[in-house]
Design a protein around this motif. Structure first.
Motif: not given
Length: 329
Positions: A178-179, A195-200, A203-206, A224-228
């Motif tokens: 996150r930092r 990867v910066l964790d910006d809450g999505d 999208a960054r991974v894909r 964060t599990l649903p996002d993962t």
């Protein structure tokens, strides 16, 4: 009564509830051994204990789910005094006094012997973190060479260690923080795609892996599990193995709505029996020859363990935190 120095937790609450005390030096019963502790890793488990999240906790108690040192006494004569050993789990720091002390007694079944000339602060950082990283990659994810792995919570001790083992296996590693200032730390420790964790994160991974990653290790928690899960491909696997955010319950869980179609969700939790002695020895040998690194280590003396807890709780440290007890103790 023979005493030793130990960190004693008087009850759930602030870090001030952790105090250095003169504590009775424990004697092992049959099938148990006594270890003279040289170093002990600090884990999220002990933070949960102090904050009152642990089930069946009793106080006062010496915390600590792991310890590294030398065998001091085996009443059954199975292990020789002076043997280097690591111990973890099996009720340490919960059912009985744990590793935040000059001596600890544990069931012999929770002990893993090893040989190494590495300093104790390095040795103390390895056992429980390696056990969880190794078990998550093998039992939890069945990760293979050539696959992609996402690690949520990449700058945790477990995140760094899992990244190192996965890269060594031949996987491509993505890891989050996150930092923004810690992205360079991840890259410096071998992460292919910080990867910066910006809450999505999905999208960054894909953007990097359009079909989604083959495997993901969730170390942050249910927040964060649903996002993962959304970052993982069909027939890919997410392993839940950590709770850095202190959230572990999925409220109103409806599987069809919660789980993306075809994405598998597993978990991992292990103990000493899940870390083969040969794996521990191999990793220690490779740490010694410089061919492997499990990430940064921050050390604290016994007197400053309350401060270490404050730093962990405030997320001020990156990587593993280790308590060190001088050899003259």
């Amino acid at each position: 009564m023979t005493t030793m120095r130990a960190i004693v937790l008087s009850g759930a609450g602030p870090a001030d509830n952790l105090q250095v005390r003169a504590w009775q030096k424990p004697d092992p019963q049959p099938d148990w051994v006594r270890i003279q502790v040289r170093a002990f890793g600090l884990n999220r488990s002990e933070l949960h204990l102090r904050l009152g999240y642990a089930e069946n906790a009793h106080f006062p108690i010496v915390p600590g789910i792991e310890a590294t040192g030398v065998l001091d006494l085996d009443p059954d004569g199975v292990l020789a005094p002076g043997q280097q050993v690591a111990a973890m789990m099996g009720g340490m720091g919960r059912a009985f006094d744990g590793g935040y002390a000059e001596y600890v007694v544990v069931p012999r079944s929770q002990v893993i012997p090893f040989r190494s000339d590495l300093p104790w602060d390095v040795l103390g950082a390895v056992p429980e973190t390696l056990q969880t990283a190794y078990g998550s990659l093998t039992t939890g994810l069945d990760l293979r060479a050539g696959q992609t792995l996402l690690i949520r919570g990449g700058t945790s001790a477990l995140g760094y260690a899992t990244a190192a083992l996965a890269r060594d296996l031949g996987a491509t590693v993505l890891a989050t923080t996150r930092r923004p200032e810690r992205l360079a730390e991840l890259a410096a420790h071998g992460v292919d795609h910080p990867v910066l964790d910006d809450g999505d994160v999905a999208a960054r991974v894909r953007e990097l892996v359009p079909a989604g990653v083959d495997a993901a290790l969730e170390l942050v928690g249910t927040t964060t599990l649903p996002d993962t899960l959304a970052a993982t491909r069909v027939h890919g696997t997410v392993c839940f193995a950590g709770m850095l955010a202190d959230e572990w319950i999925v409220k109103d869980f409806y599987p069809i709505a919660y789980l993306p179609t075809g994405v598998r969700l597993t978990s991992y939790s292990g103990d000493a029996a899940n870390l083969p002695a040969a794996v521990l020895q191999s990793v220690l040998d490779r740490l010694a020859d410089g061919s492997l690194s499990l990430g940064p280590v921050t050390t604290y003396p016994l007197d400053l363990i309350p401060e270490a807890h404050r730093d962990i709780e405030a997320n001020r440290v990156s990587g593993k935190v280790v308590g060190v007890i001088p050899a003259t103790s």
